[in-house]
Design a protein around this motif. Structure first.
Motif, mmCIF file in Angstrom:
data_model
loop_
_atom_site.group_PDB
_atom_site.id
_atom_site.type_symbol
_atom_site.label_atom_id
_atom_site.label_comp_id
_atom_site.label_asym_id
_atom_site.label_seq_id
_atom_site.Cartn_x
_atom_site.Cartn_y
_atom_site.Cartn_z
ATOM 1 N N ALA A 74 7.641 2.928 -1.720
ATOM 2 C CA ALA A 74 6.770 1.770 -1.883
ATOM 3 C C ALA A 74 7.293 0.848 -2.977
ATOM 4 C CB ALA A 74 5.346 2.219 -2.189
ATOM 5 N N LYS A 75 7.778 1.430 -4.072
ATOM 6 C CA LYS A 75 8.328 0.627 -5.162
ATOM 7 C C LYS A 75 9.573 -0.138 -4.730
ATOM 8 C CE LYS A 75 6.668 3.402 -9.089
ATOM 9 N NZ LYS A 75 6.046 2.288 -9.836
ATOM 10 N N LEU A 76 10.347 0.440 -3.813
ATOM 11 C CA LEU A 76 11.531 -0.257 -3.306
ATOM 12 C C LEU A 76 11.157 -1.519 -2.546
ATOM 13 C CD1 LEU A 76 13.760 2.678 -1.989
ATOM 14 C CD2 LEU A 76 14.101 1.335 -4.069
ATOM 15 N N LYS B 76 8.541 17.082 -9.029
ATOM 16 C CA LYS B 76 7.655 17.194 -10.186
ATOM 17 C C LYS B 76 7.526 15.868 -10.921
ATOM 18 C CE LYS B 76 8.746 22.088 -10.943
ATOM 19 N NZ LYS B 76 9.321 23.083 -11.902
ATOM 20 N N ARG B 77 8.534 15.018 -10.777
ATOM 21 C CA ARG B 77 8.542 13.756 -11.508
ATOM 22 C C ARG B 77 8.501 12.533 -10.604
ATOM 23 N NH1 ARG B 77 11.404 14.098 -16.274
ATOM 24 N NH2 ARG B 77 10.934 11.870 -16.496
ATOM 25 N N VAL B 78 8.948 12.701 -9.359
ATOM 26 C CA VAL B 78 9.060 11.557 -8.443
ATOM 27 C C VAL B 78 8.370 11.894 -7.132
ATOM 28 C CG1 VAL B 78 10.619 9.986 -7.229
ATOM 29 C CG2 VAL B 78 11.289 10.934 -9.458
ATOM 30 N N ASP B 79 7.469 11.038 -6.691
ATOM 31 C CA ASP B 79 6.866 11.159 -5.370
ATOM 32 C C ASP B 79 7.635 10.262 -4.409
ATOM 33 O OD1 ASP B 79 4.681 9.824 -3.336
ATOM 34 O OD2 ASP B 79 4.334 11.958 -3.663
ATOM 35 N N ALA B 80 8.193 10.857 -3.353
ATOM 36 C CA ALA B 80 9.046 10.097 -2.438
ATOM 37 C C ALA B 80 8.325 8.906 -1.816
ATOM 38 C CB ALA B 80 9.574 11.024 -1.339
ATOM 39 N N LYS C 233 13.571 -1.144 2.520
ATOM 40 C CA LYS C 233 12.679 -0.261 3.271
ATOM 41 C C LYS C 233 13.379 1.069 3.539
ATOM 42 C CE LYS C 233 10.329 -4.023 5.716
ATOM 43 N NZ LYS C 233 10.106 -4.651 7.041
ATOM 44 N N ALA C 234 12.724 2.143 3.147
ATOM 45 C CA ALA C 234 13.237 3.497 3.369
ATOM 46 C C ALA C 234 12.081 4.374 3.822
ATOM 47 C CB ALA C 234 13.874 4.042 2.095
ATOM 48 N N VAL C 235 12.400 5.569 4.272
ATOM 49 C CA VAL C 235 11.377 6.474 4.808
ATOM 50 C C VAL C 235 11.256 7.702 3.922
ATOM 51 C CG1 VAL C 235 10.826 8.042 6.711
ATOM 52 C CG2 VAL C 235 11.618 5.723 7.201
ATOM 53 N N PRO C 236 10.041 8.008 3.433
ATOM 54 C CA PRO C 236 9.829 9.285 2.731
ATOM 55 C C PRO C 236 9.756 10.406 3.753
ATOM 56 C CG PRO C 236 7.771 8.042 2.832
ATOM 57 C CD PRO C 236 8.818 7.183 3.477
ATOM 58 N N PHE C 237 10.798 11.228 3.796
ATOM 59 C CA PHE C 237 10.887 12.286 4.802
ATOM 60 C C PHE C 237 9.925 13.421 4.489
ATOM 61 C CE2 PHE C 237 14.714 13.195 7.771
ATOM 62 C CZ PHE C 237 14.180 12.329 8.697
ATOM 63 N N GLU C 238 9.938 13.838 3.255
ATOM 64 C CA GLU C 238 9.031 14.862 2.751
ATOM 65 C C GLU C 238 8.692 14.474 1.316
ATOM 66 O OE1 GLU C 238 10.957 18.628 3.048
ATOM 67 O OE2 GLU C 238 11.152 18.559 5.232
ATOM 68 N N ALA C 239 7.926 15.307 0.617
ATOM 69 C CA ALA C 239 7.564 14.996 -0.760
ATOM 70 C C ALA C 239 8.798 14.831 -1.640
ATOM 71 C CB ALA C 239 6.655 16.083 -1.322
ATOM 72 N N GLN C 240 9.895 15.532 -1.286
ATOM 73 C CA GLN C 240 11.090 15.482 -2.112
ATOM 74 C C GLN C 240 12.302 14.879 -1.417
ATOM 75 O OE1 GLN C 240 9.968 18.101 -0.580
ATOM 76 N NE2 GLN C 240 11.604 19.460 0.065
ATOM 77 N N SER D 69 0.834 -1.206 0.000
ATOM 78 C CA SER D 69 0.000 0.000 0.000
ATOM 79 C C SER D 69 0.865 1.251 0.000
ATOM 80 C CB SER D 69 -0.901 0.010 1.238
ATOM 81 O OG SER D 69 -1.501 1.263 1.386
ATOM 82 N N TYR D 70 0.582 2.184 -0.902
ATOM 83 C CA TYR D 70 1.343 3.423 -0.954
ATOM 84 C C TYR D 70 1.033 4.322 0.233
ATOM 85 C CZ TYR D 70 2.556 2.127 -5.722
ATOM 86 O OH TYR D 70 3.036 1.482 -6.820
ATOM 87 N N SER D 71 0.017 3.966 1.023
ATOM 88 C CA SER D 71 -0.273 4.749 2.218
ATOM 89 C C SER D 71 0.546 4.272 3.403
ATOM 90 C CB SER D 71 -1.761 4.649 2.571
ATOM 91 O OG SER D 71 -2.092 3.325 2.925
#
Length: 404
Positions: free
Chosen positions: A346-348, A337-341, A367-374, A28-30
């Motif tokens: 999730a893809k990783l 603009k091209r990649v959502d963190a 497993k990694a953590v999206p810190f912010e959108a970028q 899940s991307y959430s």
């Protein structure tokens, strides 16, 4: 009854399909942290944090044989040993064992800021400001005055002094200055000793106490090649986490003068932090201080290799500043603009037929953590080997190609 179980199973599988759920892994991307179970041939590489480690065999043995007592009555000999040992290593008079770094920082701030209506100054990217629910505000009526953090985790000291307030009856009174070392949000950066020394001199002149959130202070000590007590010289208090790079299962330690720690102990009780026979977990903390500090250099080396490896992929949508990689935390940028963190992380974790083919059949979950959108964060811990870094780089390279 069996038909009921069968129908329930069908419903789970249908829900899984709707949520990008593949048997054995949750995509899940959430949420990029969950999984149902691990397949036997799956390679799991967890960079989410250095808090995800399991206790070493030596820690488990120490826990099993720990001599304990009631720590609220100050009768647990193992806790006392840990506190004495840590205080000596940090160079302060006394120490207090607490369940978490968040509680340790909260107790420190409330002990220093002992009147409602006062405030503390800290950087705008510090853990105490961003990730501790503004506990000083919730429980102590203490406001937080922030100074812009620079990329290296410091802040402009001249600007900081403009934030100090003490005379105007319309304003809160500044009672504390806090820093974080190493600096999580700034990619594990180590605060320079010269900057810390200058901050100490300013605090003395302004008669303000200094607290260091030193959750990863031993990473800083290993990087600088100096004892931890040198880093905190002149500080009024410091919090040290045992359950991050040092690998213990639970606990942080707050350090300061004896009178300060006596008041902090009362606050720990009020906050529910009296843990009774907690020598069982304190025993693991002693092992961590004895055996896990020097090996942090291995984590730093693996972190640098990871940073260099991602940079070498030379993808235009991903930016890694190798020169800023100092300890075990890598934070790199993506083109928002091209990649959502969040999607990238999730893809990783997922495995597609295309990924399996590109990886020679290796099922690698990173497993990694999206810190912010970028921003994306990867943290090295003592479970991560050089071989795992190489495998992770293979998976990262394959996922990056999906953004070509």
């Amino acid at each position: 009854m069996l038909r009921g179980f069968f129908r329930a199973g069908q419903q789970v599988l249908q829900t899984a399909k709707q949520r990008k759920f593949k048997v054995g892994r949750f995509y899940s991307y959430s949420s990029v942290t969950s999984r149902v179970y691990n397949s036997s041939d799956m390679i799991d590489i967890d960079f989410r944090s250095d808090t995800v480690t399991k206790p070493t065999d030596a820690m488990r043995q120490a826990m099993a044989s720990a001599v304990v007592g009631d720590d609220v009555y100050e009768e647990d000999p193992t806790v006392q040993k840990l506190e004495r040992k840590s205080a000596e290593m940090i160079g302060m008079e006394a120490a207090l064992y607490v369940p978490s770094g968040t509680m340790s920082n909260l107790i420190a701030a409330l002990t220093h800021c002992n009147q409602r209506g006062c405030e503390m100054i800290t950087g705008d990217k510090t853990h105490m400001f961003l990730y501790e629910q503004a506990g000083v505000c919730q429980f102590g009526g203490v406001s937080i005055n922030t100074v812009k953090n620079l990329p290296d985790g410091t802040f402009d000291l001249a600007e900081m002094q403009k934030h100090i307030r003490s005379r105007d009856l319309h304003e809160p009174t500044t009672a504390l200055i806090c820093v974080e070392n190493t600096h999580n949000k700034c990619g594990g950066r180590v605060l320079p000793l010269s900057w810390l020394d200058e901050l100490v001199e300013i605090s003395k002149k302004r008669n303000l106490p200094l607290h260091m959130d030193g959750a990863r202070i031993y990473n800083a000590a290993v990087y600088l090649g100096v004892p931890a007590k040198r880093i905190v010289r002149g500080f009024s208090s410091v919090s040290v986490c045992l359950s991050k790079g040092l690998g213990a299962p639970v606990g942080s330690i707050l350090h300061g003068p004896k009178e300060f720690i006596a008041r902090a102990r009362r606050l720990r009780k009020a906050l529910g932090g009296g843990m009774r026979q907690c020598g069982i977990i304190a025993a693991a903390g002693i092992v961590s201080l004895d055996s896990m500090i020097d090996r942090l250099a291995v984590d730093h080396a693996n972190g640098l290799a990871l940073a260099k490896g991602i940079a070498a992929l030379n993808h235009p949508l991903f930016k890694v500043v190798v020169d800023s990689m100092q300890t075990n935390i890598l934070v790199f940028e993506v083109d928002p603009k091209r990649v959502d963190a969040k999607e990238f992380c999730a893809k990783l974790q997922e495995t597609t037929d295309e990924q399996l083919s590109a990886l020679g059949g290796k099922d690698i979950c990173v497993k990694a953590v999206p810190f912010e959108a970028q921003l994306i964060r990867l943290v090295i811990n003592h479970h991560i080997t050089a071989e795992m870094v190489d495998l992770a780089l293979q998976k990262i390279a394959v996922v990056m190609k999906e953004y070509n």
